[in-house]
Scaffold this motif. Structure first.
Motif, PDB file in Angstrom:
ATOM      1  N   ILE A 116       0.859  -1.185   0.000  1.00 60.84           N
ATOM      2  CA  ILE A 116       0.000   0.000   0.000  1.00 60.84           C
ATOM      3  C   ILE A 116       0.893   1.233   0.000  1.00 60.84           C
ATOM      4  O   ILE A 116       1.680   1.450   0.930  1.00 60.84           O
ATOM      5  CB  ILE A 116      -0.919   0.009   1.234  1.00 60.84           C
ATOM      6  N   LYS A 117       0.783   2.042  -1.036  1.00 61.11           N
ATOM      7  CA  LYS A 117       1.617   3.232  -1.161  1.00 61.11           C
ATOM      8  C   LYS A 117       0.947   4.478  -0.600  1.00 61.11           C
ATOM      9  O   LYS A 117       1.625   5.388  -0.134  1.00 61.11           O
ATOM     10  CB  LYS A 117       1.988   3.456  -2.636  1.00 61.11           C
ATOM     11  N   ALA A 118      -0.378   4.520  -0.673  1.00 64.37           N
ATOM     12  CA  ALA A 118      -1.073   5.700  -0.154  1.00 64.37           C
ATOM     13  C   ALA A 118      -2.551   5.395   0.016  1.00 64.37           C
ATOM     14  O   ALA A 118      -3.133   4.591  -0.717  1.00 64.37           O
ATOM     15  CB  ALA A 118      -0.887   6.888  -1.094  1.00 64.37           C
ATOM     16  N   ILE A 173      -4.895  11.981  -3.794  1.00 60.58           N
ATOM     17  CA  ILE A 173      -3.646  11.279  -4.104  1.00 60.58           C
ATOM     18  C   ILE A 173      -3.271  11.511  -5.558  1.00 60.58           C
ATOM     19  O   ILE A 173      -4.104  11.441  -6.451  1.00 60.58           O
ATOM     20  CB  ILE A 173      -3.805   9.762  -3.850  1.00 60.58           C
ATOM     21  N   ASP A 183      -2.677   0.570   5.903  1.00 60.32           N
ATOM     22  CA  ASP A 183      -1.837   1.733   6.178  1.00 60.32           C
ATOM     23  C   ASP A 183      -0.693   1.762   5.182  1.00 60.32           C
ATOM     24  O   ASP A 183      -0.319   0.724   4.609  1.00 60.32           O
ATOM     25  CB  ASP A 183      -1.277   1.650   7.605  1.00 60.32           C
ATOM     26  N   ASN A 184      -0.132   2.943   4.990  1.00 63.20           N
ATOM     27  CA  ASN A 184       0.991   3.082   4.074  1.00 63.20           C
ATOM     28  C   ASN A 184       2.133   2.151   4.467  1.00 63.20           C
ATOM     29  O   ASN A 184       2.522   2.085   5.640  1.00 63.20           O
ATOM     30  CB  ASN A 184       1.505   4.527   4.071  1.00 63.20           C
TER      31      ASN A 184
END
Length: 562
Positions: free
Chosen positions: A67-69, A74, A403-404
Motif C-alpha cells: 500500500i503506497k497511499a 492522491i 496503512d501506508n
C-alpha cells in the motif's frame, strides 16, 4: 482398480493417521494470473482502515504488493490502473490464526522390529518438532482458494501430526507462482493427543512426555554450551527432537497448543506456568468456565470459527411432553452458550483471533454472524479477523490494518461487511487481485427459484490419497428430497451405501451429509457445492480429517422425475 471418494479420502487418511474490475481483467479471474500491471488505484471506495474505523471515502494506491497511499487527494502515477470503487467497501484482509488448509498428513513411519510400546521412537510416538508445515503445504489446494473466497489473505499453517507435530509457518494465500512465505518458523504445533497403542496414550501421559522432552532439551543446551567452551567434556547427544525444541526453550517461538475444552485449557496453561515457554492456545470450543483464567494468565487464544449446528433446534416441535421439552431446553442452552463465548471473551477484555481448523469456509460468515447476534460486537469480530490475529502472530508491522507501507491485503465487499446482502466481490492478496462472482440478491434471497438437484451424479475428488470417484443419487418427491451414496466399504466388505441426510438446496447451492462406519469409528461426511446446469463443484468435509474439493456431473437421461 478405481477407488471411490470414501476409500481414497476416509480410508486412506485413516490408514495414514488413525487406522468495476473489467478494466483490469478481460473477464472474472479467480486465479489472479491475468494481471496486466502491478500498480492499481481503487478510487472513491469506502475504506475501513482498521476494526474501529467508521469508514470514509478514499482512494487506495497499490504498487508491487504494498500500500503506497490512502487518502482523498492522491497523485496517481501514470502506470496506475484505475479501478472505480464508488459502490465498494474495503477492509483489511482477514488472517487465519491457525489453519490446515492445503496441508496433507505425512505417512506414518514403519515400526521397527524391536518396537517397544512403552518406549517408542519419537517419530512413531508423534514427537516430530523438526518437521515443518511448509513440507506438507500446497498453495494449489482448493481449501486455500475456499479460504481466500471467504476473505482470508494470510494464514498460520499447522503441520498435521501427533502430540508435537512440528513447526508452523505463516504464508500468504496468494499467487501460485510465488513462494508465499512470510515466516518459516512461527511456532511449534502441539496438542494433548496421545498415541494409539503406545506411550504416551493419555492426556496425562502427553503432559509428562512434553515435560520430559522440554527438560531434556534444556539439559542438552547446557551440555552443548559446556562442550563448546571447555575441553575434556564429552560430546552431548544432539537429537532431531532436542534441536527442534530449542527455539521453544530459548523463547524465540511459542507453542501453538491445540485445546478443545476448559480442562485442556487448564492443563496447557499449567504446563506453561511450570516450564515457562510462550503459549498460544488454539482450537477453543468450550471455554466459558476458564475465561477468567485465560485473562489472568495473559494467554493468547485462537477460538474455533465453527459453531454447533442449529438444525436440531429448528426442528423442535411444540406438541411434545415435558420430558422432551426439557431435552429441547438443554440443547438450546448448550447452543446459546457456545455462540455467546466469543462475546464474553471480548467483554472480559481478552484479545482473541480465529482458527479455521475444522470449519468449512462456506460456513464462516454464518458463524461470525451468529456470534455477533449472541453478543460479539462488529468491531470485535473485525479485530479478531485482522488486527488481533496480526498481533498474536507477531506480524502487525505488515498486516492487520490498512496503512501506508503495509502489505496490500484487502477484502472488498458490495456492502458493509456482515450485513445480510453484502458479499465479498474481490480479495487483494499481496497486491494480486482475485475477482469472484457474486449472486444477485433481492431482499436477502437469490433471484430466481432454487435449482433441481435430482438425478444420478458421478463425482470425483482430489484428496491426499489422489484422485478418486463414485456416484450419488438424489430423488425429488413434491418438495421432499432423498438420496443415497454408494462407496467401497472402508472395512473391506465390498460395496456398501449410506442414505443422504440433511439435503438442502438454496438458490444454486446443494448440500447434504451422510455417515460412514469405518473400523468402529462413526464419521460424518458433509458435501456442499454449487450447481451450474448438470455440473457441480464444491467441497467434501470429513469430521476431524479436513476438507477436499469435489466435482460432479449429472447424467441427463437418469434425472429423476419431479
Amino acid at each position: 482398480m478405481k477407488r471411490t471418494l470414501l476409500k481414497a479420502s476416509v480410508l486412506g487418511m485413516m490408514l495414514a493417521g488413525v487406522l468495476g474490475w473489467d478494466q483490469a481483467y478481460g473477464q472474472s479471474d479467480p486465479t489472479g494470473k491475468k494481471q496486466v500491471t502491478s500498480t492499481y488505484a481503487i478510487t472513491n471506495a469506502t475504506v475501513f482502515a482498521n476494526a474501529s474505523s467508521s469508514g470514509s471515502k478514499a482512494t487506495v494506491l497499490i504498487k508491487d504488493g504494498v500500500i503506497k497511499a490512502i487518502g482523498s487527494n492522491i497523485s496517481l502515477p501514470a502506470e496506475a490502473q484505475e479501478i472505480k470503487g464508488d459502490s465498494l467497501f474495503i477492509y483489511p484482509g482477514f488472517i487465519d490464526g491457525a489453519s490446515r488448509a492445503g496441508i496433507t498428513r505425512p505417512e506414518d513411519p514403519k515400526r521397527p522390529d524391536n518396537f517397544v510400546s512403552s518406549n517408542p521412537p519419537d517419530e512413531i510416538a508423534g514427537i516430530t518438532p523438526w518437521r515443518n508445515a511448509l513440507d506438507q503445504f500446497s498453495i494449489k489446494s482448493s481449501q486455500v482458494d475456499d479460504l481466500r473466497k471467504a476473505g482470508f489473505t494470510l494464514a498460520q499453517i499447522l503441520p498435521d501430526g501427533g502430540m508435537i507435530a512440528g513447526k508452523s509457518a505463516i504464508v500468504v494465500l496468494g499467487d501460485e507462482s510465488s513462494t508465499n512465505l512470510v515466516k518459516e518458523n512461527s511456532g511449534l504445533a502441539a496438542s494433548l493427543q496421545g498415541s494409539r497403542g503406545m506411550y504416551p496414550g493419555t492426556a496425562v501421559g502427553v503432559m509428562a512426555k512434553f515435560r520430559d522432552v522440554y527438560k531434556n532439551t534444556e539439559l542438552t543446551q547446557e551440555r552443548i554450551a559446556k562442550f563448546t567452551s571447555s575441553t575434556g567434556i564429552s560430546r552431548p547427544e544432539m537429537t532431531p527432537t532436542y534441536m527442534g525444541m530449542s527455539d521453544v526453550v530459548d523463547g524465540q517461538v511459542p507453542v501453538v497448543f491445540t485445546v478443545g475444552n476448559d480442562l485442556e485449557v487448564r492443563r496447557a496453561i499449567s504446563l506453561q506456568e511450570e516450564l515457562g515457554f510462550n503459549l498460544v492456545l488454539t482450537g477453543l470450543e468450550e471455554y466459558d468456565a476458564v475465561i477468567d483464567l485465560i485473562k489472568s494468565s495473559g494467554t493468547k487464544v485462537l477460538i474455533k470459527l465453527e459453531i454447533p449446528d442449529d438444525k436440531a433446534i429448528k426442528a423442535q416441535k411444540e406438541d411434545v411432553n415435558e420430558d422432551v421439552k426439557a431435552q429441547y431446553e438443554k440443547v438450546k442452552e448448550a447452543y446459546d452458550l457456545a455462540i455467546s463465548q466469543a462475546g464474553k471473551l471480548e467483554k472480559a477484555g481478552v484479545p482473541f483471533a480465529f482458527t479455521t481448523v475444522g470449519a468449512q469456509a462456506s460456513d464462516i460468515s454464518k458463524a461470525i454472524t451468529k456470534m455477533m447476534e449472541a453478543g460479539l460486537s462488529k468491531e470485535g469480530a473485525i479485530a479478531a479477523l485482522t488486527s488481533n490475529a496480526a498481533s498474536i502472530l507477531g506480524i502487525e508491522r505488515i498486516a492487520g490494518t490498512l496503512d501506508n507501507g503495509k502489505m496490500a491485503n484487502m477484502v472488498i465487499t458490495t456492502g458493509p461487511i456482515f450485513e445480510e446482502d453484502s458479499q465479498i466481490k474481490h480479495v487483494v492478496v499481496d497486491g494480486k487481485i482475485f475477482d469472484y462472482e457474486i449472486s444477485k440478491k433481492k431482499n436477502g434471497k437469490d433471484d430466481g427459484k432454487a435449482v433441481d438437484p435430482s438425478g444420478n451424479w458421478t463425482y470425483t475428488s482430489e484428496t491426499p490419497a489422489g484422485s478418486s470417484g463414485g456416484n450419488f443419487t438424489i430423488e425429488k418427491s413434491d418438495s421432499d428430497l432423498s438420496g443415497e451414496i454408494t462407496y467401497d466399504d472402508p472395512q473391506g466388505g465390498g460395496e456398501t451405501s449410506s442414505p443422504l441426510k440433511e439435503i438442502e438446496v438454496s438458490g444454486s447451492n446443494l448440500s447434504f451429509s451422510f455417515g460412514v462406519n469405518a473400523g468402529g469409528m462413526s464419521l460424518d461426511v458433509k458435501v456442499s457445492g454449487e450447481i451450474n446446469g448438470d455440473t457441480m463443484s464444491g467441497n467434501m468435509t470429513i469430521t476431524d480429517f479436513g476438507s477436499y474439493s469435489i466435482t460432479a456431473n449429472r447424467t441427463p437421461s437418469l434425472i429423476a422425475k419431479k
